[in-house]
Design a protein around this motif. Structure first.
Motif, PDB file in Angstrom:
ATOM      1  N   LYS A   1       0.757  -1.290  -0.028  1.00 27.23           N
ATOM      2  CA  LYS A   1      -0.041   0.002  -0.019  1.00 27.23           C
ATOM      3  C   LYS A   1       0.941   1.231   0.195  1.00 27.23           C
ATOM      4  O   LYS A   1       0.522   2.226  -0.747  1.00 27.23           O
ATOM      5  CB  LYS A   1      -1.001   0.067   1.244  1.00 27.23           C
TER       6      LYS A   1
ATOM      7  N   ARG B   1       2.061   1.526  -3.509  1.00 24.22           N
ATOM      8  CA  ARG B   1       1.279   2.141  -4.380  1.00 24.22           C
ATOM      9  C   ARG B   1       0.845   3.674  -4.104  1.00 24.22           C
ATOM     10  O   ARG B   1       0.635   4.447  -5.140  1.00 24.22           O
ATOM     11  CB  ARG B   1      -0.183   1.221  -4.333  1.00 24.22           C
ATOM     12  N   ASP B   2       0.718   4.121  -3.008  1.00 24.66           N
ATOM     13  CA  ASP B   2       0.508   5.482  -2.497  1.00 24.66           C
ATOM     14  C   ASP B   2       1.240   6.432  -3.094  1.00 24.66           C
ATOM     15  O   ASP B   2       1.228   7.381  -3.532  1.00 24.66           O
ATOM     16  CB  ASP B   2       0.306   5.490  -1.184  1.00 24.66           C
TER      17      ASP B   2
ATOM     18  N   GLU C   1       3.568   5.753  -5.697  1.00 28.00           N
ATOM     19  CA  GLU C   1       3.404   5.785  -7.186  1.00 28.00           C
ATOM     20  C   GLU C   1       2.173   6.801  -7.479  1.00 28.00           C
ATOM     21  O   GLU C   1       2.329   7.409  -8.525  1.00 28.00           O
ATOM     22  CB  GLU C   1       2.931   4.252  -7.538  1.00 28.00           C
ATOM     23  N   LEU C   2       1.230   6.753  -7.056  1.00 25.47           N
ATOM     24  CA  LEU C   2       0.055   7.567  -7.156  1.00 25.47           C
ATOM     25  C   LEU C   2       0.411   9.036  -6.894  1.00 25.47           C
ATOM     26  O   LEU C   2       0.126   9.819  -7.936  1.00 25.47           O
ATOM     27  CB  LEU C   2      -1.098   7.297  -6.451  1.00 25.47           C
ATOM     28  N   GLN C   3       0.803   9.278  -5.878  1.00 22.78           N
ATOM     29  CA  GLN C   3       1.476  10.743  -5.519  1.00 22.78           C
ATOM     30  C   GLN C   3       2.526  11.006  -6.711  1.00 22.78           C
ATOM     31  O   GLN C   3       2.237  12.527  -6.962  1.00 22.78           O
ATOM     32  CB  GLN C   3       2.190  10.768  -4.103  1.00 22.78           C
TER      33      GLN C   3
ATOM     34  N   GLU D   1       2.723  10.291  -9.743  1.00 24.02           N
ATOM     35  CA  GLU D   1       1.986  10.077 -10.964  1.00 24.02           C
ATOM     36  C   GLU D   1       1.255  11.589 -10.878  1.00 24.02           C
ATOM     37  O   GLU D   1       0.964  12.404 -11.949  1.00 24.02           O
ATOM     38  CB  GLU D   1       0.959   9.074 -11.192  1.00 24.02           C
ATOM     39  N   ALA D   2       0.605  12.053  -9.781  1.00 26.33           N
ATOM     40  CA  ALA D   2       0.185  13.068  -9.689  1.00 26.33           C
ATOM     41  C   ALA D   2       0.971  14.351  -9.733  1.00 26.33           C
ATOM     42  O   ALA D   2       0.483  15.357 -10.582  1.00 26.33           O
ATOM     43  CB  ALA D   2      -1.006  13.145  -8.309  1.00 26.33           C
TER      44      ALA D   2
ATOM     45  N   ARG E   1       1.730  15.016 -13.230  1.00 27.30           N
ATOM     46  CA  ARG E   1       0.720  15.750 -14.180  1.00 27.30           C
ATOM     47  C   ARG E   1       0.259  16.953 -13.671  1.00 27.30           C
ATOM     48  O   ARG E   1      -0.586  17.799 -14.259  1.00 27.30           O
ATOM     49  CB  ARG E   1      -0.862  14.701 -13.939  1.00 27.30           C
TER      50      ARG E   1
ATOM     51  N   ASP F   1      -1.266  17.644 -10.919  1.00 27.69           N
ATOM     52  CA  ASP F   1      -2.284  17.637  -9.875  1.00 27.69           C
ATOM     53  C   ASP F   1      -1.682  17.562  -8.581  1.00 27.69           C
ATOM     54  O   ASP F   1      -0.655  16.873  -8.158  1.00 27.69           O
ATOM     55  CB  ASP F   1      -3.088  16.406 -10.273  1.00 27.69           C
TER      56      ASP F   1
END
Length: 67
Positions: free
Chosen positions: A43, A46-47, A49-51, A53-54, A57, A59
């Protein structure tokens, strides 16, 4: 106190089952501990990676209860 051979066998069998149960229980506890750690690490990755990616972008996550 005299123990008959059948009583000795039952006692030895009971102790063997108890030892087998305790070994099995220890294995299950170790597996559950390993799985919880693995899941938390997954987890966290994954968190992250998402951060990342944001950030790429542009975001930004909301900062506060109202965004």
């Amino acid at each position: 106190m005299n123990l008959e051979p059948q009583q000795i066998f039952q006692l030895v069998s009971l102790l063997a089952v108890l030892a087998l149960f305790s070994i099995s229980l220890r294995g299950q506890i170790n597996y559950a501990r390993w799985f919880r750690k693995w899941e938390a690490d997954r987890k966290a990755r994954r968190d992250a990676e998402l951060q990342a990616e944001a950030r790429e972008r542009g975001d930004q996550p909301p900062k506060g209860p109202w965004g």
